[in-house]
Design a protein around this motif. Structure first.
Motif, PDB file in Angstrom:
ATOM      1  N   HIS A 465       0.921  -1.082  -0.056  1.00  0.00           N
ATOM      2  CA  HIS A 465      -0.076  -0.011  -0.069  1.00  0.00           C
ATOM      3  C   HIS A 465       0.839   1.245   0.024  1.00  0.00           C
ATOM      4  CE1 HIS A 465      -3.189   2.801   1.008  1.00  0.00           C
ATOM      5  NE2 HIS A 465      -2.570   3.223   1.930  1.00  0.00           N
ATOM      6  N   GLU A 466       1.864   1.174   0.676  1.00  0.00           N
ATOM      7  CA  GLU A 466       2.985   2.447   0.595  1.00  0.00           C
ATOM      8  C   GLU A 466       3.479   2.534  -0.347  1.00  0.00           C
ATOM      9  OE1 GLU A 466       3.411   4.298   3.279  1.00  0.00           O
ATOM     10  OE2 GLU A 466       2.154   3.607   4.706  1.00  0.00           O
ATOM     11  N   LEU A 467       3.937   1.804  -1.332  1.00  0.00           N
ATOM     12  CA  LEU A 467       4.621   1.763  -2.567  1.00  0.00           C
ATOM     13  C   LEU A 467       3.488   2.196  -3.479  1.00  0.00           C
ATOM     14  CD1 LEU A 467       6.869  -1.334  -2.815  1.00  0.00           C
ATOM     15  CD2 LEU A 467       7.572   0.627  -2.359  1.00  0.00           C
ATOM     16  N   ARG A 468       2.175   1.909  -3.575  1.00  0.00           N
ATOM     17  CA  ARG A 468       1.267   2.295  -4.392  1.00  0.00           C
ATOM     18  C   ARG A 468       0.763   3.805  -4.205  1.00  0.00           C
ATOM     19  NH1 ARG A 468      -0.903  -2.958  -3.279  1.00  0.00           N
ATOM     20  NH2 ARG A 468      -2.390  -2.028  -1.993  1.00  0.00           N
ATOM     21  N   THR A 469       0.900   4.202  -2.835  1.00  0.00           N
ATOM     22  CA  THR A 469       0.518   5.637  -2.641  1.00  0.00           C
ATOM     23  C   THR A 469       1.651   6.494  -2.281  1.00  0.00           C
ATOM     24  OG1 THR A 469       0.541   5.102  -0.324  1.00  0.00           O
ATOM     25  CG2 THR A 469      -1.581   4.526  -1.638  1.00  0.00           C
ATOM     26  N   TYR A 472       5.133   5.711  -5.994  1.00  0.00           N
ATOM     27  CA  TYR A 472       4.626   5.088  -7.000  1.00  0.00           C
ATOM     28  C   TYR A 472       5.593   5.098  -8.257  1.00  0.00           C
ATOM     29  CZ  TYR A 472       3.268  10.031  -7.259  1.00  0.00           C
ATOM     30  OH  TYR A 472       3.353  11.356  -7.128  1.00  0.00           O
ATOM     31  N   PRO A 473       5.423   3.962  -9.212  1.00  0.00           N
ATOM     32  CA  PRO A 473       6.258   3.998 -10.367  1.00  0.00           C
ATOM     33  C   PRO A 473       5.928   5.180 -11.335  1.00  0.00           C
ATOM     34  CG  PRO A 473       4.633   2.477 -10.425  1.00  0.00           C
ATOM     35  CD  PRO A 473       4.514   2.991  -9.048  1.00  0.00           C
ATOM     36  N   ALA A 474       6.504   5.140 -12.412  1.00  0.00           N
ATOM     37  CA  ALA A 474       6.168   6.170 -13.437  1.00  0.00           C
ATOM     38  C   ALA A 474       4.824   5.885 -13.860  1.00  0.00           C
ATOM     39  CB  ALA A 474       7.238   6.096 -14.596  1.00  0.00           C
ATOM     40  N   PRO A 475       4.189   6.940 -14.640  1.00  0.00           N
ATOM     41  CA  PRO A 475       2.706   6.792 -15.112  1.00  0.00           C
ATOM     42  C   PRO A 475       3.069   5.585 -16.214  1.00  0.00           C
ATOM     43  CG  PRO A 475       3.354   8.957 -14.924  1.00  0.00           C
ATOM     44  CD  PRO A 475       4.601   8.261 -14.530  1.00  0.00           C
ATOM     45  N   ASP A 496       2.226  -6.629  -5.655  1.00  0.00           N
ATOM     46  CA  ASP A 496       2.745  -5.859  -4.500  1.00  0.00           C
ATOM     47  C   ASP A 496       4.442  -6.329  -4.728  1.00  0.00           C
ATOM     48  OD1 ASP A 496       0.687  -4.524  -3.996  1.00  0.00           O
ATOM     49  OD2 ASP A 496       0.434  -5.738  -2.193  1.00  0.00           O
ATOM     50  N   ARG A 497       4.590  -7.722  -4.876  1.00  0.00           N
ATOM     51  CA  ARG A 497       6.073  -7.874  -4.960  1.00  0.00           C
ATOM     52  C   ARG A 497       6.492  -7.601  -6.074  1.00  0.00           C
ATOM     53  NH1 ARG A 497       7.382 -11.301  -0.542  1.00  0.00           N
ATOM     54  NH2 ARG A 497       5.784 -11.640   0.816  1.00  0.00           N
ATOM     55  N   VAL A 498       5.996  -7.652  -7.160  1.00  0.00           N
ATOM     56  CA  VAL A 498       6.600  -7.008  -8.501  1.00  0.00           C
ATOM     57  C   VAL A 498       7.149  -5.983  -8.238  1.00  0.00           C
ATOM     58  CG1 VAL A 498       5.877  -6.583 -10.908  1.00  0.00           C
ATOM     59  CG2 VAL A 498       5.300  -9.015 -10.177  1.00  0.00           C
ATOM     60  N   LEU A 499       6.151  -4.936  -7.379  1.00  0.00           N
ATOM     61  CA  LEU A 499       6.416  -3.452  -7.453  1.00  0.00           C
ATOM     62  C   LEU A 499       7.723  -3.308  -6.468  1.00  0.00           C
ATOM     63  CD1 LEU A 499       5.463  -0.501  -7.914  1.00  0.00           C
ATOM     64  CD2 LEU A 499       3.834  -0.785  -6.069  1.00  0.00           C
ATOM     65  N   ARG A 500       7.729  -4.057  -5.456  1.00  0.00           N
ATOM     66  CA  ARG A 500       9.016  -4.073  -4.830  1.00  0.00           C
ATOM     67  C   ARG A 500      10.196  -4.304  -5.403  1.00  0.00           C
ATOM     68  NH1 ARG A 500       5.843  -7.513  -0.550  1.00  0.00           N
ATOM     69  NH2 ARG A 500       4.747  -5.981   0.851  1.00  0.00           N
ATOM     70  N   VAL A 501      10.058  -5.400  -6.312  1.00  0.00           N
ATOM     71  CA  VAL A 501      11.342  -5.932  -7.191  1.00  0.00           C
ATOM     72  C   VAL A 501      11.637  -4.720  -7.952  1.00  0.00           C
ATOM     73  CG1 VAL A 501      11.984  -7.622  -8.849  1.00  0.00           C
ATOM     74  CG2 VAL A 501      11.015  -8.408  -6.656  1.00  0.00           C
ATOM     75  N   ALA A 502      10.580  -4.010  -8.741  1.00  0.00           N
ATOM     76  CA  ALA A 502      10.757  -3.026  -9.767  1.00  0.00           C
ATOM     77  C   ALA A 502      11.386  -1.911  -8.890  1.00  0.00           C
ATOM     78  CB  ALA A 502       9.325  -2.586 -10.278  1.00  0.00           C
ATOM     79  N   TRP A 503      11.334  -1.646  -7.880  1.00  0.00           N
ATOM     80  CA  TRP A 503      11.948  -0.595  -7.079  1.00  0.00           C
ATOM     81  C   TRP A 503      13.628  -1.127  -6.901  1.00  0.00           C
ATOM     82  CZ3 TRP A 503      11.815   4.247  -6.304  1.00  0.00           C
ATOM     83  CH2 TRP A 503      10.429   4.948  -6.100  1.00  0.00           C
ATOM     84  N   THR A 504      13.733  -2.171  -6.530  1.00  0.00           N
ATOM     85  CA  THR A 504      14.970  -2.792  -6.540  1.00  0.00           C
ATOM     86  C   THR A 504      15.845  -2.638  -7.926  1.00  0.00           C
ATOM     87  OG1 THR A 504      14.600  -4.127  -4.807  1.00  0.00           O
ATOM     88  CG2 THR A 504      16.518  -4.586  -5.887  1.00  0.00           C
ATOM     89  N   VAL A 505      15.032  -2.961  -8.994  1.00  0.00           N
ATOM     90  CA  VAL A 505      15.850  -3.056 -10.353  1.00  0.00           C
ATOM     91  C   VAL A 505      15.908  -1.403 -10.543  1.00  0.00           C
ATOM     92  CG1 VAL A 505      15.031  -3.243 -12.806  1.00  0.00           C
ATOM     93  CG2 VAL A 505      14.402  -5.099 -11.116  1.00  0.00           C
ATOM     94  N   THR A 515      10.623   2.528 -14.238  1.00  0.00           N
ATOM     95  CA  THR A 515       9.969   2.767 -15.259  1.00  0.00           C
ATOM     96  C   THR A 515       9.531   1.358 -15.856  1.00  0.00           C
ATOM     97  OG1 THR A 515      12.148   1.665 -16.420  1.00  0.00           O
ATOM     98  CG2 THR A 515      11.891   4.386 -15.859  1.00  0.00           C
ATOM     99  N   ALA A 516       8.611   1.528 -17.031  1.00  0.00           N
ATOM    100  CA  ALA A 516       7.907   0.303 -17.546  1.00  0.00           C
ATOM    101  C   ALA A 516       9.014  -0.774 -17.850  1.00  0.00           C
ATOM    102  CB  ALA A 516       7.289   0.674 -19.091  1.00  0.00           C
ATOM    103  N   GLU A 517      10.308  -0.438 -18.118  1.00  0.00           N
ATOM    104  CA  GLU A 517      11.412  -1.541 -18.315  1.00  0.00           C
ATOM    105  C   GLU A 517      11.703  -1.985 -17.099  1.00  0.00           C
ATOM    106  OE1 GLU A 517      11.345   1.517 -19.720  1.00  0.00           O
ATOM    107  OE2 GLU A 517      11.185   1.096 -21.698  1.00  0.00           O
ATOM    108  N   ASP A 518      11.681  -1.331 -15.921  1.00  0.00           N
ATOM    109  CA  ASP A 518      12.036  -2.063 -14.517  1.00  0.00           C
ATOM    110  C   ASP A 518      10.925  -2.732 -14.229  1.00  0.00           C
ATOM    111  OD1 ASP A 518      14.402  -0.349 -14.583  1.00  0.00           O
ATOM    112  OD2 ASP A 518      13.291   1.307 -13.622  1.00  0.00           O
ATOM    113  N   VAL A 519       9.704  -2.133 -14.483  1.00  0.00           N
ATOM    114  CA  VAL A 519       8.380  -3.221 -14.113  1.00  0.00           C
ATOM    115  C   VAL A 519       8.572  -4.526 -15.054  1.00  0.00           C
ATOM    116  CG1 VAL A 519       6.006  -3.563 -13.848  1.00  0.00           C
ATOM    117  CG2 VAL A 519       7.216  -1.400 -13.135  1.00  0.00           C
ATOM    118  N   ALA A 520       8.946  -4.395 -16.222  1.00  0.00           N
ATOM    119  CA  ALA A 520       8.830  -5.572 -17.030  1.00  0.00           C
ATOM    120  C   ALA A 520       9.836  -6.624 -16.463  1.00  0.00           C
ATOM    121  CB  ALA A 520       9.145  -5.163 -18.508  1.00  0.00           C
TER     122      ALA A 520
END
Length: 540
Positions: A465-469, A472-475, A496-505, A515-520
């Motif tokens: 919830h904290e990461l989403r609010t 947050y990642p790029a639009p 939520d875990r994908v979002l955490r990993v995206a922040w680490t990437v 970014t979209a590439e980080d989330v991918a």
């Protein structure tokens, strides 16, 4: 009639409780009574203490002797009270000044000849003494360096009861033979410890002590698995490596501790306290200053994995791997109950074990690394017709890793067999541990700066919830992951875990936000095992 008191410490898990040891002498038939909820090993201290006092040249009082351990409601066990009991008895007999004993904390086992032997848990015991306001502690000489790690406490290490009596009575201190280095409890267990890469200690890995630290440069190929190890170390993410035998899963796991940042002083004391209670501190190394690496055999019981045992529970592998790496090789071969017992510590960072003798809470914030074959023979989906397993056997084997457990694993990577060209590549082509660890340290520093005013230190700690609010990642960056959520390929926890990993990437890449590439890339690392993941995991 004589009375004297001193203090010792009872260990409840990895926490100490200060115990007042009182000795009372009264006229009557000579008898030695020990009260205060002692266990069998503590009741036996009556014979050890009496023999040690006599063999130290002191006279044993021929009166009715009662020794009380207060508070009486706390279960007490072990031989660590011997030294305090002996001095309290000598104080009541006026062989020692009772006033000097009142402010001393004493920890140690007595041999029949009066020698003071080391016991488990000296560090947490001294920490409890310091918190209670005690500033002078007497411990066995072998554990004096461990006790001295606690600031603000004066430590006296003695080799025998005879020496301690001489010090307390201002008499010449007799010379005693130096105790052997392997006089610590569980010295054989400590001799079986394997250091992880870059780590000062490992735990019960079941092989001799390594003479050199493994390096990432020794790993041939496996670019995807190497990247997954880097992301896992940077964000504290749990990792599953799935692949055929001989692909390098264990080799990669042994190098993960070397990528983790060194322990802070507070973390080092936490880890050392757990290892001290377990009795696996290596001789001559009182402080564990690097992330531990624990690799139990797949035949380990649930009690060995999460803690337990007869009487008061003792730390298990999850606590021995606190602030380090817990590696479960051949994970599907572990007991299903033992694996599912990991779910609590994976979420909370601690484990609570309840037994009839009491309840114990132990720290268990570790990085979990699982390794598994795709099937019982290991050749399924890799060597085609070479697999001899039936579809039912493959499904049953993969189903041993439950969906709820896999849902808590952030990274899932397939490890392919190494090619002949990769094995024949000249040395120097792959990055070494130091280079990767430097990037990990930079990424952790970025995360720490972002969470300065929060209780979290790594991306894996932050609630979804904290990461989403707040962070947050790029639009539009989460569009692909949200599509997978709508199609049932990701659970809400998985998103939520994908979002955490995206922040680490993003932290490793130096981006301000994913970014979209980080989330991918995070999505690929989350679902990279593909259809090899057991049905029912809620993921691809």
């Amino acid at each position: 009639m004589g009375f004297a008191r001193t203090c010792s410490v009872a260990l409840v898990g990895v926490e100490g409780v200060v115990v007042e040891v009182q000795a009372d002498l009264e006229p009557g038939v000579a008898a030695f009574t020990l009260v205060g909820l002692p266990d069998k090993s503590l009741i036996e201290s009556r014979d050890r203490v009496r023999a040690a006092v006599l063999n130290s040249g002191a006279e044993w009082p021929q009166k009715k002797l009662t020794v009380g351990l207060s508070p009486a409601s706390v279960p007490k066990g072990g031989s660590g009270f011997d030294l305090a009991v002996a001095c309290a008895v000598l104080g009541a007999a006026e062989r020692l000044d009772p006033r000097e004993l009142a402010d001393l904390m004493m920890i140690g086992e007595l041999g029949l000849d009066g020698r003071v032997r080391p016991v488990r848990g000296v560090l947490p015991a001294v920490l409890a003494a310091a918190d209670a306001g005690y500033r002078h502690v007497v411990v066995p000489e072998q554990t004096a360096a461990e006790a001295a790690l606690v600031p603000g406490v004066s430590v006296l290490g003695v080799r025998s009861l005879r020496q301690l009596i001489a010090i307390l009575t201002d008499e010449p201190v007799p010379e005693e033979e130096r105790p052997p280095d392997d006089g610590r409890p569980d010295a054989m267990l400590a001799g079986l410890m394997v250091p992880g890469a870059g780590a000062g200690t490992g735990v019960l890995a079941g092989s001799p002590v390594a003479t050199r630290q493994p390096d990432m440069a020794e790993v041939a190929g496996q670019l995807a698995a190497r990247k997954a190890l880097e992301v896992a170390a940077a964000g504290g993410h749990h990792l599953l490596l799935m692949g055929p035998p001989g692909a390098g899963k264990t080799m990669l796991a042994e190098r993960l501790p070397g990528l983790l940042p060194p322990l802070t002083q507070k973390e080092a004391l936490e880890v050392t306290a757990v290892h001290s209670v377990a009795g696996v501190l290596p001789p001559g190394k009182p402080l564990v200053d690097a992330p531990p690496y624990c690799s139990p055999h797949h035949s380990a019981t649930m009690a060995a994995l999460v803690g337990g045992g007869n009487g008061l529970p003792r730390p298990g592998a999850v606590s021995l791997a606190h602030r380090g790496v817990l590696f479960l090789d051949e994970a599907p071969e572990f007991s299903g109950k033992a694996l599912d017992a990991l779910r609590q510590p994976l979420e909370s960072g601690h484990v609570v074990v309840a037994r009839s003798a009491g309840m114990m809470r132990m720290p268990a914030r570790f990085l979990l690394l699982l390794a598994a074959n795709p099937c019982p023979c290991g050749r399924h989906t890799q060597w085609g017709d070479g697999c001899d397993c039936t579809p039912m056997a493959i499904r049953r084997y993969q189903g041993r890793l439950s969906g709820p457990l896999l849902d808590r694993i952030d990274l899932r990577v397939h490890v392919s067999p190494v090619s002949r060209a990769e094995l024949a590549a000249p040395p120097g082509g792959a990055e070494n541990t130091a280079s990767v660890a430097a990037r990990v340290l930079e990424a952790r520093a970025r995360a720490l700066a972002r969470y300065t005013e929060t209780p979290w230190t790594t991306n894996s700690d932050v609630p979804g919830h904290e990461l989403r609010t707040r962070w947050y990642p790029a639009p539009g960056a989460l569009r692909e992951a949200e599509t997978d959520l709508e199609h049932g390929l990701l659970t809400a926890r998985g998103l939520d875990r994908v979002l955490r990993v995206a922040w680490t990437v993003a932290d490793l890449a130096g981006h301000d936000r994913p970014t979209a590439e980080d989330v991918a890339q995070a999505l690929h690392l989350r679902t990279g095992v593909g259809r090899s993941v057991p049905v029912g995991s809620g993921e691809r």
